[in-house]
Design a protein around this motif. Sequence first.
Motif, PDB file in Angstrom:
ATOM      1  N   UNK A  88      -6.559  16.474 -25.691  1.00  0.00           N
ATOM      2  CA  UNK A  88      -5.364  16.454 -24.830  1.00  0.00           C
ATOM      3  C   UNK A  88      -5.501  15.523 -23.635  1.00  0.00           C
ATOM      4  N   UNK A  89      -6.728  15.086 -23.318  1.00  0.00           N
ATOM      5  CA  UNK A  89      -6.928  14.164 -22.190  1.00  0.00           C
ATOM      6  C   UNK A  89      -6.790  12.708 -22.614  1.00  0.00           C
ATOM      7  N   UNK A  90      -6.495  12.478 -23.889  1.00  0.00           N
ATOM      8  CA  UNK A  90      -6.220  11.166 -24.488  1.00  0.00           C
ATOM      9  C   UNK A  90      -7.428  10.224 -24.456  1.00  0.00           C
ATOM     10  N   UNK A  91      -7.847   9.794 -23.283  1.00  0.00           N
ATOM     11  CA  UNK A  91      -8.943   8.836 -23.167  1.00  0.00           C
ATOM     12  C   UNK A  91      -8.955   8.240 -21.770  1.00  0.00           C
ATOM     13  N   UNK A  92      -9.726   7.166 -21.583  1.00  0.00           N
ATOM     14  CA  UNK A  92      -9.726   6.444 -20.325  1.00  0.00           C
ATOM     15  C   UNK A  92      -9.841   7.318 -19.111  1.00  0.00           C
ATOM     16  N   UNK A  93      -8.921   7.149 -18.168  1.00  0.00           N
ATOM     17  CA  UNK A  93      -8.939   7.889 -16.914  1.00  0.00           C
ATOM     18  C   UNK A  93      -8.925   9.399 -17.127  1.00  0.00           C
ATOM     19  N   UNK A  94      -8.033   9.878 -17.992  1.00  0.00           N
ATOM     20  CA  UNK A  94      -7.941  11.319 -18.200  1.00  0.00           C
ATOM     21  C   UNK A  94      -9.226  11.906 -18.734  1.00  0.00           C
ATOM     22  N   UNK A  95      -9.771  11.290 -19.777  1.00  0.00           N
ATOM     23  CA  UNK A  95     -10.998  11.764 -20.392  1.00  0.00           C
ATOM     24  C   UNK A  95     -12.186  11.639 -19.449  1.00  0.00           C
ATOM     25  N   UNK A  96     -12.306  10.481 -18.792  1.00  0.00           N
ATOM     26  CA  UNK A  96     -13.446  10.249 -17.900  1.00  0.00           C
ATOM     27  C   UNK A  96     -13.416  11.187 -16.705  1.00  0.00           C
ATOM     28  N   UNK A  97     -12.216  11.457 -16.171  1.00  0.00           N
ATOM     29  CA  UNK A  97     -12.096  12.388 -15.044  1.00  0.00           C
ATOM     30  C   UNK A  97     -12.489  13.793 -15.461  1.00  0.00           C
ATOM     31  N   UNK A  98     -12.066  14.207 -16.653  1.00  0.00           N
ATOM     32  CA  UNK A  98     -12.410  15.541 -17.131  1.00  0.00           C
ATOM     33  C   UNK A  98     -13.919  15.694 -17.314  1.00  0.00           C
ATOM     34  N   UNK A  99     -14.554  14.697 -17.904  1.00  0.00           N
ATOM     35  CA  UNK A  99     -15.999  14.755 -18.116  1.00  0.00           C
ATOM     36  C   UNK A  99     -16.758  14.704 -16.792  1.00  0.00           C
ATOM     37  N   UNK A 100     -16.221  13.978 -15.822  1.00  0.00           N
ATOM     38  CA  UNK A 100     -16.837  13.979 -14.491  1.00  0.00           C
ATOM     39  C   UNK A 100     -16.733  15.360 -13.866  1.00  0.00           C
ATOM     40  N   UNK A 101     -15.559  15.957 -13.989  1.00  0.00           N
ATOM     41  CA  UNK A 101     -15.342  17.287 -13.434  1.00  0.00           C
ATOM     42  C   UNK A 101     -16.313  18.307 -14.032  1.00  0.00           C
ATOM     43  N   UNK A 102     -16.592  18.181 -15.309  1.00  0.00           N
ATOM     44  CA  UNK A 102     -17.504  19.104 -15.986  1.00  0.00           C
ATOM     45  C   UNK A 102     -18.958  18.935 -15.544  1.00  0.00           C
ATOM     46  N   UNK A 103     -19.331  17.694 -15.183  1.00  0.00           N
ATOM     47  CA  UNK A 103     -20.750  17.390 -14.998  1.00  0.00           C
ATOM     48  C   UNK A 103     -21.181  17.085 -13.574  1.00  0.00           C
ATOM     49  N   UNK A 104     -20.240  16.882 -12.670  1.00  0.00           N
ATOM     50  CA  UNK A 104     -20.596  16.504 -11.299  1.00  0.00           C
ATOM     51  C   UNK A 104     -21.282  17.656 -10.569  1.00  0.00           C
ATOM     52  N   UNK A 105     -22.142  17.313  -9.641  1.00  0.00           N
ATOM     53  CA  UNK A 105     -22.866  18.300  -8.829  1.00  0.00           C
ATOM     54  C   UNK A 105     -22.474  18.085  -7.356  1.00  0.00           C
ATOM     55  N   UNK A 106     -21.389  18.737  -6.907  1.00  0.00           N
ATOM     56  CA  UNK A 106     -20.873  18.483  -5.555  1.00  0.00           C
ATOM     57  C   UNK A 106     -21.880  18.761  -4.447  1.00  0.00           C
ATOM     58  N   UNK A 107     -22.819  19.661  -4.697  1.00  0.00           N
ATOM     59  CA  UNK A 107     -23.782  20.052  -3.659  1.00  0.00           C
ATOM     60  C   UNK A 107     -24.906  19.040  -3.484  1.00  0.00           C
ATOM     61  N   UNK A 108     -25.007  18.070  -4.402  1.00  0.00           N
ATOM     62  CA  UNK A 108     -26.086  17.093  -4.353  1.00  0.00           C
ATOM     63  C   UNK A 108     -25.584  15.733  -3.882  1.00  0.00           C
TER      64      UNK A 108
END
Length: 580
Positions: A29-49
């Motif tokens: 549903x995130x299609x690709x590009x910006x949508x997909x990359x943003x979703x994967x960033x959201x899943x993997x980012x470590x805001x505390x670091x």
Amino acid sequence: MLARDYINVLYIDLEKQEYRYEQRKDLVKYLGGTGLAAKLLDENIKPELDPLDPAQPMIYAIGPLSFVMPVCTKTVATFYSPHTKEYGESHAGGRFAMAMRFAGIDAIVVTGKSAHPQYLLIDDGVQFRDARAMWGLSVEETGKILRQTTHGSGVRSSIRIGRSGENLVTYAGVNVDTYRHFGRLGLGAVMGSKNLKAIVVIGNNTVDIPQELKVKYRKVYDKIYDRVLNTDLMKKYHELGTPVNVIPLNEMHSLPSFNLQKNKIDFAEDVSGEKFAEDNLVRKVACAGCPIGCIHIGQVRREFDAGYEYETINVSYDHELIFALGTFLGIKSTDEILELIDVVESEGLDAISTGVVLGWATEAYKRGYVSLEETLVPFEFGIVQNYIAAVKYISTRKNKFYEDLGKGVVHASKVYGGSDFACHLGGNEMAGYHTGYGNVVGFAVGSRHSHLDNGGYSIDQSKPKEEDIVKKVYDEELERNILTSLVICLFARKVYTRDIVLEALEAVGINMTNEELTQFAKDIQKLKYQIKAKLGYSLDSIKIPERFFQTKTLNGVLSSEKAHEMVKEYKKMIEDLMNE
């Protein structure tokens, strides 16, 4: 295949030297590009670091139209920006999207840090290869070695960093296939922090068009191809390219020059697109999958040693580089601009940020904020050799002053003073337009603080009513979420109207309504702001430097109060969106 039953994600752990593929049905549903990359960033980012902590991810994603429709040439990268300390997103052309497509990869997620410098070879799996011999080499030298030591010529793409990325300059970029880049916001520093010199992708597979789609696909492809090649919609990009903007912007009193102390110069014709074409242009190059050829290559002869020893160098140029490494620094000849571009490219720096940082440093030096003991060379607008030296000092962190310059104008002006003439918007150095509120506010509020988030500079040129500007900026950023998720080059945004986008999607087996596309754009914008909020970002933090209100624009002298009111208006629109 074109089937979108799942998104194929390649996960790479540099610390463990492991990789795996996951077929993610939930990401379709995130299609690709910006949508997909943003979703994967959201899943993997470590805001505390810290942004450069090894645990932080960097993501590369293509889209469902990549390489199967004309001018769908971009790859989107997302990361925790070391430059602005928030959401980072960068786009690049070249052959990377093609190689990923034919390798059967929709997205790559890289985490961890190698024990020593390495590069990745992605073919039938992933090889972790030693890059210690390349560490410290220029972008060009690294590219030559990669071409000599890897197979797959013609279906291969390489991305690599220079010394600036290795030394964690926060606006270091990533070079893609020599003439394209993931610029802005410091992806090169993220790669450097992971001891990752390069990634090579080899695409040996094929993309099959299902039998039931072949007639529709051919019809839509030909229709788009005709719009691209046989209308005026993209004509300017092939002829003079974006440097065609230099003279019109100068005549509009909208060309940022001399650290934005001026909006018009008397040497515009000497650095115009026409002048570059007449004196330096030798060829035009296209990204894989594009028939236009908008990449303009200029040639300049350079003396490299005494005794009349010369070499000829080929350098790509565009409007933003002519602005940042030309007019903004008062450099008055095409040859000198190309020489400076070449050094910036070799070191792997973002050209826009580099030029704006040097503009601030020049004014700071002339005003006495910094001394010769710190700068090591006497900064003077128009003296290219001193800027060439300074670029090398930035990339190697020569001393504390250059280490501070390597963190951008926001950081440097906090340390040395001069924040009122530090030309950034949202923490990212300004682009090559000073047209009015649309440009200044649009750049400042853009989700990645880039003029490519929206067309504020273009909105200004249409002379809108002030009360309509923010809504236009907001609407266009939503629309661009669709284009960059697909991933369509924004030069083709007039080609890919909503109806054409819907036809292109249908031709590859994705059926969406106009209303669904609108909702998709809103959902991606929400996702970006959810990530930004995790990282502590708030639109309340935007403070636009005084220089933007001192130098006249196409639409007159701007009011600081009015501009910040517009930022508040945009914030209200985002709040309403988040509450929908």
